[in-house]
Design a protein around this motif. Structure first.
Motif: not given
Length: 427
Positions: A361-363, A372-373, A403-405, A422-423
Motif C-alpha cells: 500500500l505504501a508503494k 502514508l504514515c 528504496d529511500n522512501y 514514507t515521509c
C-alpha cells in the motif's frame, strides 16, 4: 524383600502433577505466544481479533511461490550463507526472508513530504448560508437531502407500498389505510427519526403515548399518527424493487452514491486525511452485520470512512463481504485506494491504523504522489526481520529503510509499537 523404590504419598504425587503443568514459554517472545484476553489490554486484544479477520491471501510482488521456497531450503548443493555470486556480486540462493531483509538498509535518511498541490476548503458556500450570511443548519440539511432526492424516495416508497398492499390484504392490516406519501410526509418522517435519536424511549410506540411519563408534545404537534409512521417506515425505499443476490447493498447503493457525491462537493480536504472504520449500531437480522466488542456499538454495520482532521466525513463505503481487490493490494489496502482515489496525485499524507497499512500500500500510494504514515502489524509480508524480531528495552528504537522512501520503525514504551512511513526517518 524391598524393591528399592520409595512409594510416594498422595501429597507428593499431587505436587508432581502440578509442577509438570508449569512450563515456561521458550523465550517469552510474543511471536510464539498469543496471550489470553485477560492478559491483554483492550488495544492489544483488538489487534488479535483483527489478525484473525485479516485476509491471509496477501498479494505481494516479491513473494515467491512454494516451489521457489522448497528449492531454496531443500537443495544441498546451494549454500544458505550470505555468499556472494561471482557474476552478479549479490547474495545467492538465500531464504526468502533473508533476501527481503537485505533490501532494508540500516542507513535511515530523513524523508520529506510530497509537495501538496490541492486546493482545500468549503465549496458551494452560498448553498448553506441564510439571508444574514450565516451558516444555517436547515440549509445544510437541505443541501445533502435536496428535493430531487426526496422526490425519488417518494416515488419508490409509493411503488413499494402499492405492491405490498396487494400482497398484505388482511382485513385488519394497517396497509388497508395506506395513503400515498408526498415530500411533506417524508420531511415529517425524517424529523421524527432525528428526534428519536435525541430522546430515547423504550419503543417506537412510546413516543405517541399520552401517559405523563412518556408524553412528548412535539410528537403530537407534528400531526403524524403512530400507524402512519410505522407504515411509512415499512415501505420506505430508495430504488426500484429488484432482486440482486450478487450485491447485498443494491437497495441503498444509489442513495449512498448520491450522498457521498454531496459530501465531496461541499468540502475539499486539506493536506492530511485519515482512513478508519465505524460501526453503525444495528441488532436486527442482516447478512452484513458484524461484531466487534471493542467498538462503542458491538453489533452493527461496518463502514469504512475517509475523514479530515476536523472530523468531516468526506467519503465512506459500507462493508458488504467479498469485493474486488486491486492488483498487488490486499482487501484493506484496496479499501484505502478506493476511498482516496479522487484525492491522489496531489501530495497528501494519509494516516491509517495497522488494519490498513502494508508495504504494498505504501508503494501504491507513493507512486500516486501520496504519503502514508501509521502503525503496522508485524505479520505483514516483506518487513525487515531485524526490526520485527528485535528485542527492545523501554525508550529504544530500531529502524530500516527501503528504496529511500519507505521507513519501518519500532520503538518500545509500555510495549512495542511498529510503524511505517514514507515521509519520516527515525523521527
Amino acid at each position: 524383600m524391598s524393591s528399592g523404590k520409595k512409594k510416594l504419598t498422595d501429597e507428593e504425587v499431587r505436587e508432581m502433577i502440578e509442577d509438570s503443568d508449569d512450563e515456561d514459554f521458550s523465550d517469552g517472545s510474543d511471536e510464539e505466544f498469543v496471550p489470553s484476553g485477560e492478559e491483554l489490554e483492550d488495544s492489544e486484544m483488538e489487534d488479535v481479533i483483527e489478525d484473525i479477520e485479516y485476509d491471509r491471501n496477501y498479494v505481494c510482488e516479491s513473494q515467491p511461490n512454494e516451489n521457489d521456497k522448497n528449492r531454496a531450503s531443500s537443495s544441498p548443493s546451494e549454500s544458505t550463507d550470505e555468499e556472494s555470486d561471482p557474476v552478479r556480486g549479490s547474495p545467492r540462493q538465500l531464504p526468502f526472508e533473508q533476501q527481503e531483509n537485505l533490501i532494508w538498509l540500516s542507513d535511515v535518511l530523513a524523508l520529506g513530504r510530497e509537495n501538496f498541490s490541492g486546493n482545500p476548503g468549503v465549496r458551494n458556500i452560498e448553498e448553506i448560508l441564510d439571508e444574514d450570511r450565516k451558516v444555517n443548519i436547515i440549509k445544510i440539511f437541505e443541501y445533502f437531502l435536496d428535493d430531487s432526492l426526496i422526490e425519488e424516495m417518494v416515488t419508490h416508497t409509493n411503488n413499494y407500498a402499492q405492491t405490498y398492499q396487494n400482497v398484505r390484504s388482511g382485513l385488519h392490516s394497517r396497509m388497508k389505510r395506506w395513503k400515498p406519501v408526498d415530500k411533506g410526509d417524508l420531511k415529517n418522517f425524517f424529523g421524527i427519526i432525528m428526534f428519536m435519536g435525541v430522546k430515547i424511549l423504550p419503543s417506537i410506540e412510546h413516543y405517541w403515548k399520552l401517559d405523563i411519563l412518556y408524553y412528548c408534545p412535539l410528537m403530537h404537534s407534528i400531526q403524524m399518527s403512530y400507524n402512519r409512521f410505522v407504515t411509512i417506515l415499512r415501505c420506505w425505499h430508495f430504488a426500484d424493487m429488484q432482486v440482486d443476490n450478487s450485491n447485498i447493498t443494491h437497495k441503498i447503493d444509489s442513495l449512498v452514491q448520491k450522498l457521498v457525491g454531496k459530501f465531496r462537493s461541499l468540502y475539499v480536504p486539506p493536506e492530511v486525511i485519515v482512513v478508519d472504520e465505524s460501526i453503525i449500531k444495528f441488532y436486527g437480522r442482516l447478512r452484513i452485520k458484524t461484531y466487534n466488542p471493542f467498538k462503542a456499538s458491538s453489533y452493527g454495520i461496518k463502514v469504512y470512512k475517509l475523514c479530515t482532521v476536523n472530523s468531516y466525513t468526506w467519503s465512506y463505503e459500507i462493508y458488504a463481504g467479498a469485493s474486488i481487490q486491486y492488483e498487488g493490494l490486499d482487501k484493506p489496502g484496496t479499501v484505502v485506494a478506493k476511498l482516496c482515489e479522487p484525492l491522489l496525485d496531489q501530495g497528501r499524507v494519509l494516516i491509517a491504523d495497522n488494519y490498513y497499512t502494508s508495504v504494498p500500500l505504501a508503494k501504491y500510494l507513493k507512486d500516486r504522489k501520496t504519503d502514508l504514515c501509521g502503525t503496522l502489524r508485524k505479520n505483514r509480508v516483506g518487513l525487515p526481520l531485524n526490526v520485527t524480531k528485535s528485542k527492545l528495552k523501554k525508550g529504544q528504537c530500531v529502524a530500516r529503510q527501503k528504496d529511500n522512501y519507505i521507513t519501518v520503525l519500532k520503538w518500545h514504551d509500555k510495549r512495542d509499537v511498529l510503524m511505517i512511513s514514507t515521509c519520516h526517518g527515525t523521527r
